[in-house]
Design a protein around this motif. Sequence first.
Motif, PDB file in Angstrom:
ATOM      1  N   MET A  91     -28.280 -15.922 101.561  1.00 58.28           N
ATOM      2  CA  MET A  91     -28.687 -15.010 100.485  1.00 58.28           C
ATOM      3  C   MET A  91     -29.573 -13.886 101.002  1.00 58.28           C
ATOM      4  SD  MET A  91     -29.467 -17.483  97.206  1.00 58.28           S
ATOM      5  CE  MET A  91     -30.102 -16.082  96.258  1.00 58.28           C
ATOM      6  N   THR A  92     -30.320 -14.148 102.041  1.00 55.08           N
ATOM      7  CA  THR A  92     -31.227 -13.145 102.592  1.00 55.08           C
ATOM      8  C   THR A  92     -30.469 -12.148 103.472  1.00 55.08           C
ATOM      9  OG1 THR A  92     -33.046 -14.712 102.477  1.00 55.08           O
ATOM     10  CG2 THR A  92     -33.332 -12.844 103.972  1.00 55.08           C
ATOM     11  N   ARG A  93     -29.431 -12.605 104.112  1.00 51.64           N
ATOM     12  CA  ARG A  93     -28.646 -11.756 105.025  1.00 51.64           C
ATOM     13  C   ARG A  93     -27.346 -11.279 104.376  1.00 51.64           C
ATOM     14  NH1 ARG A  93     -29.378 -15.803 110.160  1.00 51.64           N
ATOM     15  NH2 ARG A  93     -31.267 -14.865 111.005  1.00 51.64           N
ATOM     16  N   LEU A  94     -27.413 -10.765 103.198  1.00 50.96           N
ATOM     17  CA  LEU A  94     -26.203 -10.328 102.494  1.00 50.96           C
ATOM     18  C   LEU A  94     -25.484  -9.195 103.210  1.00 50.96           C
ATOM     19  CD1 LEU A  94     -27.318 -10.578  98.781  1.00 50.96           C
ATOM     20  CD2 LEU A  94     -25.735 -12.074 100.012  1.00 50.96           C
ATOM     21  N   THR A  95     -26.176  -8.488 104.088  1.00 47.74           N
ATOM     22  CA  THR A  95     -25.485  -7.442 104.854  1.00 47.74           C
ATOM     23  C   THR A  95     -24.468  -8.044 105.816  1.00 47.74           C
ATOM     24  OG1 THR A  95     -27.280  -7.406 106.474  1.00 47.74           O
ATOM     25  CG2 THR A  95     -27.371  -5.771 104.692  1.00 47.74           C
TER      26      THR A  95
END
Length: 149
Positions: free
Chosen positions: A98-102
């Motif tokens: 969720m934090t690394r959606l990129t």
Amino acid sequence: MTTTTVRLAADKLAPHMNKAMNAFDAASRKTTLEAPLLELVRARASQLNGCAYCVDTHNADARAGGETERRLYALPVWSQTPFFTPRERAALALTEAMTRLTDGPVPDAVFAAAQAEFDETELAELVWSITVINAWNRVAVTTHAWPLA
């Protein structure tokens, strides 16, 4: 030691928004989830986002809640250690996704692993809790909130 002044006192300049964010944060702490698990999630998201203030805060909160130094030191490499339970591992994997959606959407396998460890209410609370810490990280990193020496 690096010191930087706060770029913007966003909390004081937009108090109505800060009040809403604090209410959202308070709600994220009134869950059925274990407090130690949530501190690991908060600390890990903060590490990924490069939020020095939040890493400092959540590591201190985790230690105050009984978390061991060894596990906190291993948190950046949690997936390569035997120190975390399957439930914690599922929460940390979801946090990273969720934090690394990129990097792309949350993979089905990561979500399925979380579903296997958390009931639906817990999973919803976890998703919201991850969302809250990511929002705080973005404000703190942007405005240069720094840990107190």
